[in-house]
Write an enzyme that holds these catalytic residues in place. Structure first.
Site, PDB file in Angstrom:
ATOM      1  N   LYS A   1       0.733  -1.163  -0.153  1.00  0.00           N
ATOM      2  CA  LYS A   1       0.282   0.063   0.085  1.00  0.00           C
ATOM      3  C   LYS A   1       0.658   1.067  -0.045  1.00  0.00           C
ATOM      4  CE  LYS A   1      -3.838  -2.601   2.050  1.00  0.00           C
ATOM      5  NZ  LYS A   1      -4.650  -2.693   3.362  1.00  0.00           N
TER       6      LYS A   1
ATOM      7  N   GLN B   1      -4.817  -1.734   9.586  1.00  0.00           N
ATOM      8  CA  GLN B   1      -4.654  -2.965   8.758  1.00  0.00           C
ATOM      9  C   GLN B   1      -5.235  -4.029   9.647  1.00  0.00           C
ATOM     10  OE1 GLN B   1      -3.245  -3.453   5.567  1.00  0.00           O
ATOM     11  NE2 GLN B   1      -4.155  -5.728   5.915  1.00  0.00           N
TER      12      GLN B   1
ATOM     13  N   ASP C   1     -11.446   3.228   3.519  1.00  0.00           N
ATOM     14  CA  ASP C   1     -12.025   1.843   3.447  1.00  0.00           C
ATOM     15  C   ASP C   1     -13.189   1.906   3.198  1.00  0.00           C
ATOM     16  OD1 ASP C   1      -9.887   0.017   2.900  1.00  0.00           O
ATOM     17  OD2 ASP C   1      -9.669  -0.242   5.055  1.00  0.00           O
TER      18      ASP C   1
END
Ligand code: NAD
Length: 301
Positions: free
Chosen positions: A60, A104, A127
């Site tokens: 990422k 995460q 997200d």
């Protein structure tokens, strides 16, 4: 529709779609930097030392760099308390150079993932998984959509797969994939059925669909019997195959597989996402795009 044709089945190449979108994103990021005087910023919190999570975070951060997005890596010890974790998130919520915060998953045992996610300010949630953002999606006023189902929509759009009035089945009802996927397909005017672990005779349900998105987390559990001829299949599953069972798919060795027995569908369905190289590369791309969307909203651009 343009793609590699193999036995009349179109491969929905998510890797190529992601690369195409990444080039466009880089120029949009440049434009944002010119207008706002700063880079969009994504903070990634990694708790503990799960090796797979380390790789995901590294990927990422690399993708951010390539797109011109500033990344802030915040490693925390596995022994961090829930309260300490929330304090870190709250600090990021107030930083002007951070537009997106990612925790995460999975978190080490003992930490509550839902509580941690809900601590992220919804306007800094790339997200799209806070209840605030899921609620907006449900209400038809989405800010950002969860990355994986959003990526699926962009693959379908890229390959000009018509959705309006089509019968779609989503297999799986998780908050991350299945539920938001069904909302996005409805928003695109498909007629959506949700199937899940308690659905009876799953194959008879999926066989009727023109579009099937499979996100059940069951390696290679659906084959030709479950799909109508000429349907479009999106395989969200990702599983590592044990070394002793390495697959040979389309003449290529693969150590990763999806929820679908891909090779059985070539020549039977109209189009299918391969695993790897289908939905996976789009998830990270949508994370970057959602971060830019939040940056623009934050800067009122
Ligand atoms: P999950 O375990 O949270 O949910 C799975 C869902 O599938 C559940 O709702 C369950 O009811 C349903 N299900 C389970 N077994 C079933 C069966 N036999 N028949 C019908 N339905 C069944 O999983 P998730 O987080 O939604 O992820 C699903 C899959 O997608 C996993 O393989 C995961 O690794 C993968 N995934 C991929 C990406 C990506 O970027 N490609 C992102 C997220 C998840």
């Amino acid at each position: 529709m343009s793609a590699l044709d193999w036995k009349n089945t179109v491969l929905l190449d998510g890797k190529a779609v992601a690369a195409h979108r990444r080039a466009r994103l880089a120029s949009e990021v440049l434009e944002f930097r010119a207008k706002s005087g700063r880079a969009p910023g994504l903070a990634v919190i990694l708790v503990g030392d799960n090796p797979a999570s380390h790789i995901y975070v590294k990927n990422k951060i690399k993708a951010c760099e390539e797109a011109g997005i500033a990344s802030f890596h915040i490693p925390l010890a596995a022994t961090v308390t829930q309260e300490e974790l929330h304090k870190e998130i709250e600090k990021l919520n107030t930083r002007n150079d951070v537009d997106g915060i990612l925790v995460q998953l999975p978190l080490p045992k003992g930490l509550n993932e839902t509580a941690a996610l809900e601590t992220i300010a919804p306007h800094k949630d790339p997200d799209g998984l806070t209840s605030g953002n899921l609620g907006l999606l449900l209400a038809g006023r989405k800010r950002v959509a969860p990355c994986t189902p959003f990526g699926v929509m962009k693959i379908l759009e890229h390959f000009q797969i018509a959705l309006e009035g089509k019968k779609a089945v989503v297999v799986g009802r998780s908050n991350i994939v299945g539920k938001p996927m069904s909302l996005l397909l409805q928003e695109a005017n498909a007629t959506v059925t949700m199937a899940h672990s308690r659905t009876k005779d799953l194959a008879s349900v999926t066989r009727e669909a023109e579009i099937v998105v499979v996100a059940a987390g069951q390696p290679r559990f659906l084959g030709r019997e479950a799909f109508g001829k000429g349907s479009v299949v999106v395989d969200v599953g990702i599983h590592r195959v044990p070394a002793s069972e390495t697959l040979l798919i389309g003449g290529k060795k693969s150590s990763i597989c999806g929820d679908v027995r891909y090779e059985e569908l070539l020549g039977h369905v109209q189009a299918i996402t391969p695993v790897p190289g289908g939905v996976g590369p789009m998830t990270i791309q949508m994370l970057l795009e959602n971060t830019l969307t939040l940056s623009k909203l934050g800067a009122s651009l």
